[in-house]
Design a protein around this motif. Sequence first.
Motif, PDB file in Angstrom:
ATOM      1  N   GLN A 181       1.684  -4.129  -8.919  1.00 33.03           N
ATOM      2  CA  GLN A 181       1.528  -3.694 -10.306  1.00 33.03           C
ATOM      3  C   GLN A 181       2.438  -4.466 -11.249  1.00 33.03           C
ATOM      4  N   SER A 182       3.621  -4.817 -10.772  1.00 35.05           N
ATOM      5  CA  SER A 182       4.574  -5.540 -11.614  1.00 35.05           C
ATOM      6  C   SER A 182       4.322  -7.045 -11.643  1.00 35.05           C
ATOM      7  N   LEU A 183       4.006  -7.623 -10.482  1.00 38.20           N
ATOM      8  CA  LEU A 183       3.942  -9.086 -10.366  1.00 38.20           C
ATOM      9  C   LEU A 183       2.534  -9.639 -10.239  1.00 38.20           C
ATOM     10  N   GLY A 184       1.550  -8.766 -10.104  1.00 39.52           N
ATOM     11  CA  GLY A 184       0.177  -9.228 -10.017  1.00 39.52           C
ATOM     12  C   GLY A 184      -0.300  -9.355  -8.588  1.00 39.52           C
ATOM     13  N   LYS A 185      -1.610  -9.430  -8.436  1.00 43.18           N
ATOM     14  CA  LYS A 185      -2.204  -9.483  -7.104  1.00 43.18           C
ATOM     15  C   LYS A 185      -1.920 -10.803  -6.381  1.00 43.18           C
ATOM     16  N   GLY A 186      -1.530 -11.829  -7.130  1.00 46.03           N
ATOM     17  CA  GLY A 186      -1.244 -13.127  -6.516  1.00 46.03           C
ATOM     18  C   GLY A 186       0.125 -13.213  -5.874  1.00 46.03           C
ATOM     19  N   THR A 187       0.871 -12.123  -5.876  1.00 48.37           N
ATOM     20  CA  THR A 187       2.216 -12.111  -5.301  1.00 48.37           C
ATOM     21  C   THR A 187       2.174 -12.261  -3.775  1.00 48.37           C
ATOM     22  N   THR A 188       3.330 -12.465  -3.185  1.00 50.04           N
ATOM     23  CA  THR A 188       3.463 -12.569  -1.725  1.00 50.04           C
ATOM     24  C   THR A 188       4.122 -11.307  -1.198  1.00 50.04           C
ATOM     25  N   LEU A 189       3.450 -10.615  -0.293  1.00 47.58           N
ATOM     26  CA  LEU A 189       3.967  -9.366   0.263  1.00 47.58           C
ATOM     27  C   LEU A 189       4.549  -9.605   1.648  1.00 47.58           C
ATOM     28  N   LEU A 190       5.753  -9.088   1.876  1.00 48.95           N
ATOM     29  CA  LEU A 190       6.438  -9.198   3.164  1.00 48.95           C
ATOM     30  C   LEU A 190       5.894  -8.113   4.099  1.00 48.95           C
ATOM     31  N   VAL A 191       5.282  -8.501   5.213  1.00 55.79           N
ATOM     32  CA  VAL A 191       4.501  -7.541   5.993  1.00 55.79           C
ATOM     33  C   VAL A 191       5.092  -7.191   7.363  1.00 55.79           C
ATOM     34  N   ASP A 192       6.348  -7.562   7.633  1.00 55.67           N
ATOM     35  CA  ASP A 192       6.874  -7.276   8.975  1.00 55.67           C
ATOM     36  C   ASP A 192       8.027  -6.283   8.984  1.00 55.67           C
ATOM     37  N   THR A 193       8.149  -5.468   7.940  1.00 53.86           N
ATOM     38  CA  THR A 193       9.234  -4.490   7.923  1.00 53.86           C
ATOM     39  C   THR A 193       9.037  -3.434   9.005  1.00 53.86           C
ATOM     40  N   TYR A 194       7.785  -2.986   9.170  1.00 55.11           N
ATOM     41  CA  TYR A 194       7.488  -1.962  10.177  1.00 55.11           C
ATOM     42  C   TYR A 194       6.474  -2.504  11.194  1.00 55.11           C
ATOM     43  N   ASP A 195       5.203  -2.410  10.861  1.00 57.48           N
ATOM     44  CA  ASP A 195       4.143  -2.892  11.745  1.00 57.48           C
ATOM     45  C   ASP A 195       3.277  -3.877  10.981  1.00 57.48           C
ATOM     46  N   VAL A 196       3.148  -5.076  11.501  1.00 64.07           N
ATOM     47  CA  VAL A 196       2.476  -6.146  10.771  1.00 64.07           C
ATOM     48  C   VAL A 196       1.012  -5.804  10.493  1.00 64.07           C
ATOM     49  N   ARG A 197       0.279  -5.392  11.483  1.00 63.87           N
ATOM     50  CA  ARG A 197      -1.153  -5.141  11.294  1.00 63.87           C
ATOM     51  C   ARG A 197      -1.391  -4.050  10.244  1.00 63.87           C
ATOM     52  N   THR A 198      -0.622  -2.987  10.322  1.00 58.32           N
ATOM     53  CA  THR A 198      -0.758  -1.909   9.340  1.00 58.32           C
ATOM     54  C   THR A 198      -0.412  -2.407   7.943  1.00 58.32           C
ATOM     55  N   ALA A 199       0.639  -3.213   7.843  1.00 56.84           N
ATOM     56  CA  ALA A 199       1.067  -3.724   6.548  1.00 56.84           C
ATOM     57  C   ALA A 199       0.023  -4.648   5.931  1.00 56.84           C
ATOM     58  N   VAL A 200      -0.607  -5.476   6.742  1.00 56.27           N
ATOM     59  CA  VAL A 200      -1.632  -6.378   6.223  1.00 56.27           C
ATOM     60  C   VAL A 200      -2.828  -5.588   5.705  1.00 56.27           C
ATOM     61  N   ASP A 201      -3.219  -4.550   6.427  1.00 59.49           N
ATOM     62  CA  ASP A 201      -4.308  -3.691   5.952  1.00 59.49           C
ATOM     63  C   ASP A 201      -3.944  -3.052   4.613  1.00 59.49           C
ATOM     64  N   LEU A 202      -2.712  -2.563   4.504  1.00 63.86           N
ATOM     65  CA  LEU A 202      -2.257  -1.961   3.246  1.00 63.86           C
ATOM     66  C   LEU A 202      -2.267  -2.983   2.114  1.00 63.86           C
ATOM     67  N   ALA A 203      -1.782  -4.194   2.401  1.00 64.88           N
ATOM     68  CA  ALA A 203      -1.726  -5.234   1.380  1.00 64.88           C
ATOM     69  C   ALA A 203      -3.112  -5.556   0.844  1.00 64.88           C
ATOM     70  N   MET A 204      -4.090  -5.651   1.739  1.00 65.07           N
ATOM     71  CA  MET A 204      -5.464  -5.953   1.299  1.00 65.07           C
ATOM     72  C   MET A 204      -6.073  -4.769   0.553  1.00 65.07           C
ATOM     73  N   GLU A 205      -5.752  -3.563   0.970  1.00 66.86           N
ATOM     74  CA  GLU A 205      -6.266  -2.380   0.276  1.00 66.86           C
ATOM     75  C   GLU A 205      -5.748  -2.322  -1.157  1.00 66.86           C
ATOM     76  N   ILE A 206      -4.479  -2.666  -1.343  1.00 65.63           N
ATOM     77  CA  ILE A 206      -3.849  -2.557  -2.663  1.00 65.63           C
ATOM     78  C   ILE A 206      -4.190  -3.730  -3.577  1.00 65.63           C
ATOM     79  N   ALA A 207      -4.184  -4.943  -3.032  1.00 66.65           N
ATOM     80  CA  ALA A 207      -4.420  -6.141  -3.866  1.00 66.65           C
ATOM     81  C   ALA A 207      -5.838  -6.678  -3.757  1.00 66.65           C
ATOM     82  N   GLY A 208      -6.563  -6.272  -2.732  1.00 68.27           N
ATOM     83  CA  GLY A 208      -7.929  -6.743  -2.574  1.00 68.27           C
ATOM     84  C   GLY A 208      -8.003  -8.206  -2.189  1.00 68.27           C
ATOM     85  N   SER A 209      -9.127  -8.813  -2.493  1.00 64.89           N
ATOM     86  CA  SER A 209      -9.357 -10.203  -2.101  1.00 64.89           C
ATOM     87  C   SER A 209      -8.502 -11.193  -2.880  1.00 64.89           C
ATOM     88  N   GLU A 210      -7.858 -10.718  -3.934  1.00 68.89           N
ATOM     89  CA  GLU A 210      -7.004 -11.590  -4.753  1.00 68.89           C
ATOM     90  C   GLU A 210      -5.563 -11.644  -4.253  1.00 68.89           C
TER      91      GLU A 210
END
Length: 416
Positions: free
Chosen positions: A202-231
């Motif tokens: 919301q602050s930096l836009g969908k083109g930002t880079t999300l760090l996905v290994d804090t907890y579980d990578v696969r779950t984090a990647v799914d969350l990232a795509m759900e929130i930012a979509g294809s962008e």
Amino acid sequence: MVQAALASGEAHRRCVFEAFSRRLPDGRRYGVVGGTGRFLEALEQFRFGDDEIRFLADRNVVDAATIDWLAGYRFSGTISGYPEGECYFPYSPVLVVESTFAEGVLLETVVLSILNHDTAIASAASRMTAAAGDRPCIEMGSRRTQEESAVAAARAAYVAGFEATSNLEAGRRYGVPTAGTAAHAFTLLYDSEREAFTAQVQSLGKGTTLLVDTYDVRTAVDLAMEIAGSELGAVRLDSGDLLIQAKEVRTQLDAAGNTATRIIVTSDLDEHAIAALAAGPVSGYGVGTALVTGSGAPTASMVYKLVQRENGAGEMENVAKKSKDKASVGGRKWAMRRRNAGGVAEAEVIGIGERPQDDGNDRPLMIELVRDGEVVDHQDIHEARSRHAAARAELPRAATQLSRGEPVIPTVYEED
């Protein structure tokens, strides 16, 4: 040295000093000149002000006559050398200082402290960008070195092909492009990973880079795509088996239609790790510790030696150090890169006392940097970056091999 030379009347003899390295770091095929522009900046500001003069006097470091001379110090000589970004080899005359003894000898520490550090970083960075190929490298080593060294390292890395730095001061001071990602602390701040990703997008836009290994990578990647979509711009992996994880994440992204989302990897990378990841679907590399420490070679081992001096008759004569394992070669030097008909480098050719003879396809290596005390070429880093790419491209193919070996071309003196 200056005090004794002033007292004896020899301080103003004309002299030639040379900065060079007797060898490359163990196993390296070539080196990259870094820091020339920073040295020239330092030279323009190299003065002994009231505070410095007071310190020297209060501590009795030098006598009153030397203090008077230092108070008026201004370098008035001539300096030539390899332009920044150029490749160098053992005994390449990287910097040649022509001045009086007193003026030239005073520059030894500032020359070597800058060139040794920045050349080590640029040389390591070049190996990394060569291993990365078309994939970008981002400099992220500020937290692994001293604060001013961090700025210098970012500058040197950019010259040798890095695309950007996380060090904003390097961007402000030198115009190095800047980039960065969030740390694990940002994710841990929130009650859930979803909340953290939502806030960042919301602050930096969908083109930002999300760090996905804090907890579980696969779950984090799914969350990232759900929130930012294809962008979604990119995801970053910072732990574990990066090659396996990159392949798994790429499959996961592509299956959901996020084919344009990039995968950035970090975590103690060096040139060998980057090369090992070449087979993986990696979009770019963030490099820190290995880069800012020279990837095992934190100094270029350059030295600064007197190679010519004015004798009692007013004539210039060659001088050289003969110490075992630390010999120098006397005489004012010029250098060129000998190339074959195809434009591939074959040798570093050095002339003593005069310029070496061009056989028709050679490239002069040295340029004028300072004339009569005035800097005439400040070494733009963007030009240095382009210069390095061209210089590395003309070396034999073996230059970019990461296996241990000798310098990829020999250094020869024309008189040989």
